[in-house]
Design a protein around this motif. Structure first.
Motif, PDB file in Angstrom:
ATOM      1  N   VAL A 108       0.855  -1.195   0.000  1.00  0.00           N
ATOM      2  CA  VAL A 108       0.000   0.000   0.000  1.00  0.00           C
ATOM      3  C   VAL A 108       0.890   1.245   0.000  1.00  0.00           C
ATOM      4  O   VAL A 108       0.661   2.190  -0.762  1.00  0.00           O
ATOM      5  CB  VAL A 108      -0.963   0.014   1.213  1.00  0.00           C
ATOM      6  CG1 VAL A 108      -1.772   1.305   1.253  1.00  0.00           C
ATOM      7  CG2 VAL A 108      -1.881  -1.203   1.181  1.00  0.00           C
ATOM      8  N   PHE A 109       1.913   1.229   0.836  1.00  0.00           N
ATOM      9  CA  PHE A 109       2.870   2.339   0.860  1.00  0.00           C
ATOM     10  C   PHE A 109       3.512   2.504  -0.512  1.00  0.00           C
ATOM     11  O   PHE A 109       3.608   3.619  -1.041  1.00  0.00           O
ATOM     12  CB  PHE A 109       3.939   2.090   1.927  1.00  0.00           C
ATOM     13  CG  PHE A 109       5.057   3.086   1.890  1.00  0.00           C
ATOM     14  CD1 PHE A 109       4.919   4.315   2.519  1.00  0.00           C
ATOM     15  CD2 PHE A 109       6.235   2.801   1.227  1.00  0.00           C
ATOM     16  CE1 PHE A 109       5.946   5.245   2.479  1.00  0.00           C
ATOM     17  CE2 PHE A 109       7.268   3.715   1.185  1.00  0.00           C
ATOM     18  CZ  PHE A 109       7.123   4.945   1.811  1.00  0.00           C
ATOM     19  N   TYR A 113       1.920   6.517  -6.920  1.00  0.00           N
ATOM     20  CA  TYR A 113       0.831   7.425  -7.283  1.00  0.00           C
ATOM     21  C   TYR A 113       1.248   8.877  -7.055  1.00  0.00           C
ATOM     22  O   TYR A 113       1.000   9.746  -7.914  1.00  0.00           O
ATOM     23  CB  TYR A 113      -0.421   7.097  -6.459  1.00  0.00           C
ATOM     24  CG  TYR A 113      -1.477   8.156  -6.563  1.00  0.00           C
ATOM     25  CD1 TYR A 113      -2.274   8.261  -7.699  1.00  0.00           C
ATOM     26  CD2 TYR A 113      -1.663   9.076  -5.538  1.00  0.00           C
ATOM     27  CE1 TYR A 113      -3.222   9.260  -7.816  1.00  0.00           C
ATOM     28  CE2 TYR A 113      -2.613  10.065  -5.639  1.00  0.00           C
ATOM     29  CZ  TYR A 113      -3.388  10.163  -6.778  1.00  0.00           C
ATOM     30  OH  TYR A 113      -4.334  11.154  -6.887  1.00  0.00           O
ATOM     31  N   THR A 114       1.892   9.153  -5.942  1.00  0.00           N
ATOM     32  CA  THR A 114       2.330  10.511  -5.634  1.00  0.00           C
ATOM     33  C   THR A 114       3.332  10.992  -6.673  1.00  0.00           C
ATOM     34  O   THR A 114       3.273  12.145  -7.130  1.00  0.00           O
ATOM     35  CB  THR A 114       2.946  10.565  -4.215  1.00  0.00           C
ATOM     36  OG1 THR A 114       1.958  10.125  -3.277  1.00  0.00           O
ATOM     37  CG2 THR A 114       3.396  11.964  -3.857  1.00  0.00           C
ATOM     38  N   LYS A 115       4.236  10.115  -7.084  1.00  0.00           N
ATOM     39  CA  LYS A 115       5.210  10.494  -8.122  1.00  0.00           C
ATOM     40  C   LYS A 115       4.511  10.790  -9.436  1.00  0.00           C
ATOM     41  O   LYS A 115       4.859  11.765 -10.128  1.00  0.00           O
ATOM     42  CB  LYS A 115       6.246   9.396  -8.308  1.00  0.00           C
ATOM     43  CG  LYS A 115       7.256   9.754  -9.399  1.00  0.00           C
ATOM     44  CD  LYS A 115       8.518   8.997  -9.295  1.00  0.00           C
ATOM     45  CE  LYS A 115       9.540   9.301 -10.356  1.00  0.00           C
ATOM     46  NZ  LYS A 115       9.420  10.467 -11.168  1.00  0.00           N
ATOM     47  N   LEU A 116       3.503   9.995  -9.782  1.00  0.00           N
ATOM     48  CA  LEU A 116       2.760  10.254 -11.018  1.00  0.00           C
ATOM     49  C   LEU A 116       2.086  11.631 -10.975  1.00  0.00           C
ATOM     50  O   LEU A 116       2.127  12.378 -11.955  1.00  0.00           O
ATOM     51  CB  LEU A 116       1.693   9.173 -11.239  1.00  0.00           C
ATOM     52  CG  LEU A 116       2.179   7.816 -11.704  1.00  0.00           C
ATOM     53  CD1 LEU A 116       1.025   6.812 -11.708  1.00  0.00           C
ATOM     54  CD2 LEU A 116       2.803   7.909 -13.091  1.00  0.00           C
ATOM     55  N   CYS A 117       1.481  11.949  -9.843  1.00  0.00           N
ATOM     56  CA  CYS A 117       0.833  13.259  -9.700  1.00  0.00           C
ATOM     57  C   CYS A 117       1.858  14.382  -9.789  1.00  0.00           C
ATOM     58  O   CYS A 117       1.606  15.421 -10.412  1.00  0.00           O
ATOM     59  CB  CYS A 117       0.088  13.351  -8.368  1.00  0.00           C
ATOM     60  SG  CYS A 117      -1.381  12.324  -8.289  1.00  0.00           S
ATOM     61  N   SER A 142      -4.232   8.675   6.528  1.00  0.00           N
ATOM     62  CA  SER A 142      -4.360  10.103   6.206  1.00  0.00           C
ATOM     63  C   SER A 142      -4.107  10.352   4.726  1.00  0.00           C
ATOM     64  O   SER A 142      -4.788  11.159   4.100  1.00  0.00           O
ATOM     65  CB  SER A 142      -3.390  10.932   7.049  1.00  0.00           C
ATOM     66  OG  SER A 142      -3.740  10.884   8.407  1.00  0.00           O
ATOM     67  N   ALA A 143      -3.124   9.657   4.152  1.00  0.00           N
ATOM     68  CA  ALA A 143      -2.852   9.798   2.721  1.00  0.00           C
ATOM     69  C   ALA A 143      -4.051   9.312   1.899  1.00  0.00           C
ATOM     70  O   ALA A 143      -4.470   9.970   0.942  1.00  0.00           O
ATOM     71  CB  ALA A 143      -1.591   9.026   2.342  1.00  0.00           C
ATOM     72  N   LEU A 161       0.838  14.642   0.525  1.00  0.00           N
ATOM     73  CA  LEU A 161       1.021  13.191   0.392  1.00  0.00           C
ATOM     74  C   LEU A 161       2.447  12.791   0.785  1.00  0.00           C
ATOM     75  O   LEU A 161       2.646  11.800   1.492  1.00  0.00           O
ATOM     76  CB  LEU A 161       0.723  12.736  -1.036  1.00  0.00           C
ATOM     77  CG  LEU A 161      -0.747  12.674  -1.436  1.00  0.00           C
ATOM     78  CD1 LEU A 161      -0.882  12.374  -2.928  1.00  0.00           C
ATOM     79  CD2 LEU A 161      -1.498  11.643  -0.612  1.00  0.00           C
ATOM     80  N   LEU A 162       3.419  13.577   0.342  1.00  0.00           N
ATOM     81  CA  LEU A 162       4.808  13.273   0.671  1.00  0.00           C
ATOM     82  C   LEU A 162       5.060  13.339   2.174  1.00  0.00           C
ATOM     83  O   LEU A 162       5.814  12.520   2.707  1.00  0.00           O
ATOM     84  CB  LEU A 162       5.755  14.219  -0.070  1.00  0.00           C
ATOM     85  CG  LEU A 162       5.910  13.948  -1.569  1.00  0.00           C
ATOM     86  CD1 LEU A 162       6.710  15.071  -2.232  1.00  0.00           C
ATOM     87  CD2 LEU A 162       6.554  12.597  -1.827  1.00  0.00           C
TER      88      LEU A 162
END
Length: 196
Positions: free
Chosen positions: A55-56, A62-66, A108-109, A128-129
């Motif tokens: 999940v992490f 996902y955060t990198k894609l955004c 929370s993320a 997110l980071l």
């Protein structure tokens, strides 16, 4: 020096009053003054941590894609339903402060992804980071670090660490035993979650 001691005493008194106020607020909401005690054994919490590392990793990708796209990319998180259940249980680990931090950070993320609000993509990625950075510290903790208290170099401390390691190995080798215990823990959580 006397002023420093008086300030410390004053701060402690304020904290005690804040704790009492929180207890009164809980009671006013119909809850017990104290939240239920944590109940997940450390060895099971650690296995839950390992089982949910994906999940992490998913959230990090996902955060990198955004970040690369410079936009908030919609994503379906419905496949994480079972993982969220396990991650919530992770927060109930006895003596597992870092496991609780993982739980809170990951949840929370996920909450932010499900409801980003009016934030711009840059702020979204930044938040997110922050959550992922906190979770990463917890994922980097080894079982021995959680079980061994460096302030207590006693035979009892070593014995406790060895016992937790042995139980961890037994649950890791016997998935049916682990799942049976996990089922009991879920049932207990369901019976007390309204008291949080």
């Amino acid at each position: 020096m006397a002023d420093s001691i008086d300030k410390i005493r004053s701060d402690i008194a304020k904290m005690k009053e804040q704790i009492e106020e929180m207890k009164r607020e809980r009671v006013a909401r119909g809850l017990p003054a104290e939240r239920p005690a944590k109940f997940v054994p450390l060895e099971i919490g650690y296995l839950l941590k390992e089982r949910n590392r994906y999940v992490f990793d998913f959230l990090a990708k996902y955060t990198k894609l955004c970040d690369d796209a410079r936009e908030i990319i919609p994503v379906d998180l419905s496949k994480l339903k079972d993982a969220k259940k396990e991650i919530k249980l992770l927060a109930e680990t006895v003596e597992g402060r870092w496991l609780g931090i993982i739980s809170g950070s990951i949840l929370s993320a996920i909450k932010l992804i499900q409801n980003p609000g009016d934030v711009n993509p840059r702020e979204y990625v930044r938040r997110l980071l922050l959550h992922l950075e906190m979770a990463k510290h917890g994922f980097d903790i080894r079982l021995g670090q959680l079980t061994y208290d460096s302030n207590l170099t006693t035979p009892e401390n070593y014995k406790k660490s060895d016992e937790v390691r042995a139980k961890y190995e037994r649950y890791k080798e016997d998935e049916s035993l682990f799942n049976e215990e996990l089922s009991k823990l879920y049932n207990h959580y369901e019976s007390i979650k309204h008291l949080h």
